[in-house]
Structure formats: C-alpha cells, structure tokens
Design an enzyme around this catalytic site. Structure first.
Site, short mmCIF file in Angstrom:
data_model
loop_
_atom_site.label_atom_id
_atom_site.label_comp_id
_atom_site.label_asym_id
_atom_site.label_seq_id
_atom_site.Cartn_x
_atom_site.Cartn_y
_atom_site.Cartn_z
N ARG A 285 0.83 -1.21 0.00
CA ARG A 285 0.00 0.00 0.00
C ARG A 285 0.87 1.26 0.00
O ARG A 285 0.58 2.23 -0.70
CB ARG A 285 -0.92 0.00 1.22
N ASP A 448 -6.40 -14.57 1.99
CA ASP A 448 -7.46 -13.82 2.67
C ASP A 448 -8.34 -13.06 1.69
O ASP A 448 -7.95 -12.73 0.58
CB ASP A 448 -6.84 -12.82 3.66
N GLU A 449 -9.54 -12.79 2.15
CA GLU A 449 -10.47 -11.84 1.55
C GLU A 449 -10.75 -12.10 0.07
O GLU A 449 -10.94 -11.17 -0.72
CB GLU A 449 -9.98 -10.40 1.75
N TYR A 542 -3.66 -5.14 15.38
CA TYR A 542 -3.50 -4.42 14.12
C TYR A 542 -3.14 -2.97 14.45
O TYR A 542 -3.96 -2.23 15.01
CB TYR A 542 -4.79 -4.49 13.30
N ASP A 544 -2.79 -0.40 12.63
CA ASP A 544 -3.44 0.68 11.90
C ASP A 544 -4.77 1.07 12.53
O ASP A 544 -5.37 2.06 12.12
CB ASP A 544 -3.65 0.30 10.44
N TRP A 592 -0.47 -2.54 8.82
CA TRP A 592 -1.10 -2.32 7.51
C TRP A 592 -0.98 -0.83 7.18
O TRP A 592 -1.20 0.03 8.04
CB TRP A 592 -2.55 -2.76 7.53
#
Length: 639
Positions: A285, A448-449, A542, A544, A592
C-alpha cells in the site's frame, strides 16, 4: 518547491445520507480561472451511489480512486471556491483519516496538477481531541527493560559502569555478539552513549560469557556483582537477548538516572513466552525504502521479536523483483493518473512506484539474520492480486465479464484464476526464486479476503468446477491452495496463510500455520480443526487501528478501537481450552499501511503498541504491569 495552487477542504456530517455525507470545497488559489477540469481524490470511505451527489458529476471509481467533474459550463475563478456534497457512501466516517488522502486536477489539456488536502473535519457533532495514549506510569523496580524479563531479582546500585566489555579470553563469537548489539544501539540511538566497548576499561565492568545449551536457544541468565557480570546463554539468540538487556539497563540508568538504575547484585533469568514473536509490515500500500525496513528490523531486535513478516504484494503493488517476470516490478508497481494502475491511498498527480531488488532482499534478510530475526515473505494469493494481473494480463480469463465481482476494498476481478494453467506455471517460477532469496522454512501465501462470487463468471473456472465436482468460490479456493501447498512442500517450505485458508475445505494441517486476524475466536476454531495458529486479531494487534474513539484520532476503525492499554492487556491464549494451547505458536503485530502517509502517522500508530505486543509475546502474564510499561515505553526507539 513550487507552491500548490489548489486546496481541497472536506467535512463529514452524520446526516444527509444512510452513512452521512461529505462536503468538499475546492479553492482556486491560482491567478487563473479553471474550466473543463476534473477532480480526483483518493479515500478509503468509498462512494457506492454515484448519483447521490449535489453540484458535481460523478465520473468513475476504482477502489479508493474517485473522479468528479463540476456541472457543465462551470468556471472556477481565481480566489473562488467550488463546493459539492456526496452522500452515497459505503460506511460512515469515524476518524479524521477517513476523508480524502490526496487529490489532483486533470485540466482541459489533460495535464495533471496537484491539489493540497486538508484534514477531514467533523460537523454536526462534537469533535473531541484524542486522549493521552499513556498514563504517567509507575515503577516498583527501577529498571528500563522492554520487554520485562520472566524473573528478576536484582538490587539497584547508586551508580553505573561507564561501559561494559567482554572479559579477556572471550571467544570471537562472544566478542562479535557484543559488537552486533553495540552497532544496533548506535543505529537506534545515534546520540546515545555506547553501552559496550570491545576493549577493557578501568571505568567499565567485564561481561563473563558462559554457554549453557540446557537453558534453551533463546534463554539467558545474568548474574550481577560489583566485580563482573556473568551472562549465561543457551545459544546465539539467547546471548544477543542477554546483551540487549544489559544495553537497555545501562541506557535507561544513564538517560533517566532519577528514575532508572543499574543492578549492583542479583540475577535475571529470562526466556520468551512464545516461539513466534512477530511483526508484519505491508509494503504494498505504501513503499518503505530499504533503509526504513532495516531500521524497523533493528527496532524488532531491540524488543526481542524474532519474526519479520514481509507483506510484499497486494492489489496496490507487487514489490518483489522476480527475474522470470520483470513486468511485475515495472507495470505492477506504478500508480499514477496515466500509469498502469490508478492512484490509490494518498497518491496524487505524480506517479509513484518502488520495489525491492533481489540484492536488496538479500541484504535485508542478512541484516535480520544477524539479529536473530527470521524473514517470512508473503505474496498474497489468490485474492489481492490486481497488481500481478495488471503486470501479466495473460493470467486472466479473457472471457470473464469485467467487474463480475469486487473485493471488499473495491477492486474488480482481483483474484488469480485457479482454472488457468499459466497461473501455476507463474507461481512455480515465483516460488523457485523466493526459496533462493529467503532461507525461512515458511512462505506466507495470503489466502485472505477472496470475494464470495469470485471466478463464477469465468467460463474456464466454471468448466473446472464441473469437472472436479467443486461448488462455490471457497471450495475452488481450497482446490487452488492445495496445489500451492504441494509446490511449497516440494521446495522444502511450509505454508503460512491468513485464517481464510481454512475456508472451503482448507488445506492439509500438517506443516501449515494459519494467522487468526478476523477475531480471537477464529484462532480457537482453527486449532480445533488441527491447524497451528499465530494470534494477530485486528481488535488488539492491528497497528493501523485507531487508538481512541475521538474523531481527531487517526487510523482505521473496522475492528474497533485498540487503545495501548487494551493492546497491552490482551491475552491471546486467554480463551484457548487447555487441550488446544499447544496449537498456539505465538502472537504478531500487523502494520497495515493504508493510513501511513507520513513518518509521523507511522510512529503515532505503531508506538507504543508495538512494544506492548512485544511484551505480550515475551513476558509471562503474571509479570505484566501496565503502569510499569507506561513508565518505560517513552524510551522506545521509533522509525
């Protein structure tokens, strides 16, 4: 630097739509009027109803990329502003980072010019400033140690030695170990006074080394006296951790002598609570230069973390050089208005790229290895593969309807297709190069996802499903990941993945490690199925996630609020039944990068929660103390 001639102001109101509305104001600070222009901004709060906007025309969206035009014939004069509202949002804004992260204008001649972006303001409700993240703190034992040791019984001295040094007769490996931690200290605290010297000093105190394999490879024991310090260690990692403890003790006593002391007598007996003490970094990202990655690894070593999980690919970019497929790091990393991928997550008018050459990867892996840290690489498949598919369009089923499914982040058709033979040839070649670069026994493959409905519009996938008796997206994902596991096993590697790897039938549990991220209960369910588990729930680990509910606090909110106190107190094995605790291999922080547009945001969100997780990974539950941690945490190094 040229001044930016345009600025985008934004506010969010709780009313005006199912999830509130944005009000955007573009201010023309230039000397010329604007006509026939388009405005682009990137935002994690996405528009799903383009018709629900006033005084603007919604043109298109791709994930976080949004493009608008003013009403036909509109002219924005010099010094004037254009205001429009958007109410068709996919969720409400909860924090100041939920608005526009970047913006630019596309002019009538198709030139792209930058637009400055202000913080998102809250209207129609009270915007409270965020609270302090740490209390004042309180220490019962005056020692600056992070993480806190398993057993400590030492007496504080009135002073401290100027330096510590290896006793005469120490082995080359022992002297080199002291030099490694000395160099680590200098990199983390370039203005600090060195804790070690490799030469004896009349103002110092000798370290007497003794290898004791029966302690265990990561364990160490320290015995203090006014004459010497004895360091017993199980193996090289334990020796490094013992030396790091000495460096922390001496540095704390020197920096804040009124609060922290150096032991004059007594013992410390220490070993980690868990074998897997990890930290993940998403470099897809946002790109982090090699020097930043190495500094983060230094910080992990300071906190006695032993796993660096390197998230190298995602929808937004493929960051790992693969010589068999050079377009992965040419086409697959470029984001910009006229590049193969559109701007996302804070990109603007200027193109951005960045990847790690294989030589840089080798240097990073060697740097980590010298600090007893294992680098576990991740390529995220089969979902999160937009960048790979842009770089290698032949991996897509050309018969599949465009935008036949979307990921949770809004990317269309972003999963590698299990029905295309080239997919497996591609992965074989990627894994061949990865095993040469990364000595770790683990390769993380994401998993994932994957959006429910993925591949169902692909004729090739439908044919494969019919042939194999497969029903639904997740059973097809399981088919794919079983083949991936076979590839890794053939190369002497173990599969690591996110918890969704278990969907649709999963993969074989032998030699598989899964990371429970969606919520803590998922980890227990995976353990019941026979998987080994690392706990990294978004609700606590996490980094973030926002640290307070206040609107002015930056960060994400899907997993709720993770205050430093909550992250510190969270006990990953707390709900594990006794008969399943052997399946829990450790804990991991995850960084993240969607919200990390600056070094300031990185440090604000990662610290002090990273050292809090390090203490959860190392320190026995009975030895944890929030107020003590709060007193010591300000000594932490930051990026």
């Amino acid at each position: 630097m040229q001044p930016v001639c345009y600025r985008l102001e934004s506010a969010w109101q709780p009313d005006g739509g199912p999830f509130g509305r944005f009000t955007f104001t573009l201010v023309n600070l230039s000397d010329s009027p604007l006509r026939d222009f388009r405005l682009v901004y990137t935002s994690l709060t996405r528009i799903i109803d383009g018709a629900a906007c006033e005084n603007a025309v919604f043109l298109r969206r791709n994930a976080n990329f949004h493009e608008f035009a003013p009403p036909k014939g509109f002219i924005l004069g010099a010094g004037e502003s254009w205001t429009f509202t958007v109410s068709g949002l996919h969720r409400q804004a909860k924090h100041c980072t939920d608005g526009a992260k970047s913006a630019y204008l596309t002019l009538s001649d198709e030139r792209h010019v930058p637009v400055a972006v202000s913080d998102l303001l809250l209207e129609g409700a009270t915007s409270e400033p965020p609270p302090q993240r740490l209390p004042q703190g309180k220490i019962d034992l005056p020692y600056a140690l992070q993480p806190w040791p398993a057993k400590i019984d030492v007496v504080p001295g009135d002073g401290f030695p100027v330096v510590l040094y290896p006793e005469s007769g120490s082995s080359k490996d022992e002297i080199s170990a002291a030099d490694t931690v000395l160099a680590l200290f200098h990199r983390l605290f370039p203005g600090g006074h060195a804790p070690f010297t490799l030469a004896s000093s009349p103002q110092g105190r000798p370290i007497v080394f003794a290898e004791k394999p029966e302690l265990g490879p990561e364990a160490y024991a320290l015995a203090f006296s006014e004459r010497e310090i004895r360091l017993e260690y199980g193996a090289a990692a334990g020796r490094q951790y013992g030396l790091t403890t000495l460096a922390q003790l001496l540095d704390g006593a020197r920096r804040e002598g009124g609060k922290f002391r150096f032991p004059v007598s007594g013992t410390i007996s220490d070993q980690p609570r868990y074998g897997w003490r990890g930290c993940h970094l998403d470099v897809s990202r946002q790109f982090y230069p090699t020097a930043d990655v190495m500094r983060l690894i230094d910080i992990l070593a300071w906190f006695k973390l032993n796993i660096f999980h390197w998230h190298l690919t995602d929808d937004e970019a493929w960051r790992l050089e693969i010589k068999a497929y050079p377009t992965l790091t040419t086409l697959g990393v470029l984001r910009g208005p006229d590049e193969p991928m559109l701007p996302q997550l804070g990109n603007g008018a200027e193109p951005v790229g960045g990847f790690y050459s294989q030589d840089e990867v080798r240097a990073i892996v060697a740097h980590a290895g010298a600090l007893s840290i294992e680098v576990v690489p991740e390529i995220d498949i089969p979902g999160h593969s937009t960048a790979a598919l842009v770089a290698l369009p032949e991996l897509a089923d050309g018969q599949e309807a465009p935008e036949s499914y979307h990921s949770v982040q809004g990317y269309p058709n972003n999963a590698l297709n299990p029905a295309i033979p080239l997919t497996y040839e591609f992965l074989e070649k990627v894994f061949d190069e990865m095993v040469e670069l990364f000595p770790s026994q683990y390769i993380h493959v994401g998993g994932d996802e994957v959006a429910n409905g993925s591949w169902l519009a692909s004729p090739l996938a439908r044919k494969l499903m019919e042939q194999e008796g497969i029903s639904g997206t997740f059973a097809l994902q399981s088919y794919f990941l079983k083949k991936v596991k076979q590839m890794l096993t053939a190369r002497g590697r173990k599969l690591v993945g996110w918890n969704e790897v278990a969907h649709g039938g999963g993969v074989g549990t032998e030699g598989t490690l899964l990371m429970a991220w969606e919520n803590p209960k998922v980890g227990i369910e995976l353990a019941r199925e026979g998987y080994d588990v690392v706990m990294t729930p978004g609700q606590a680990y996490y980094l973030d996630m926002a640290q307070a509910e206040a609107f002015q606090e930056p960060g994400a909110s899907w997993a709720g609020t993770a205050t430093p106190a909550h992250t510190y107190a969270y006990e990953a094995e707390g709900e594990f039944p006794e008969e399943l605790k052997h399946r829990m291999k450790g804990v991991q922080a995850c960084i993240w990068s969607e919200h990390f547009l600056s070094r300031g945001y990185f440090n604000r969100l990662v610290f002090p929660r990273l050292p809090a997780i390090a203490e959860a990974a190392w320190t026995p539950k009975a030895q944890k103390d929030w107020l003590r941690f709060a007193a010591i945490a300000p000594l932490s190094p930051i990026l």
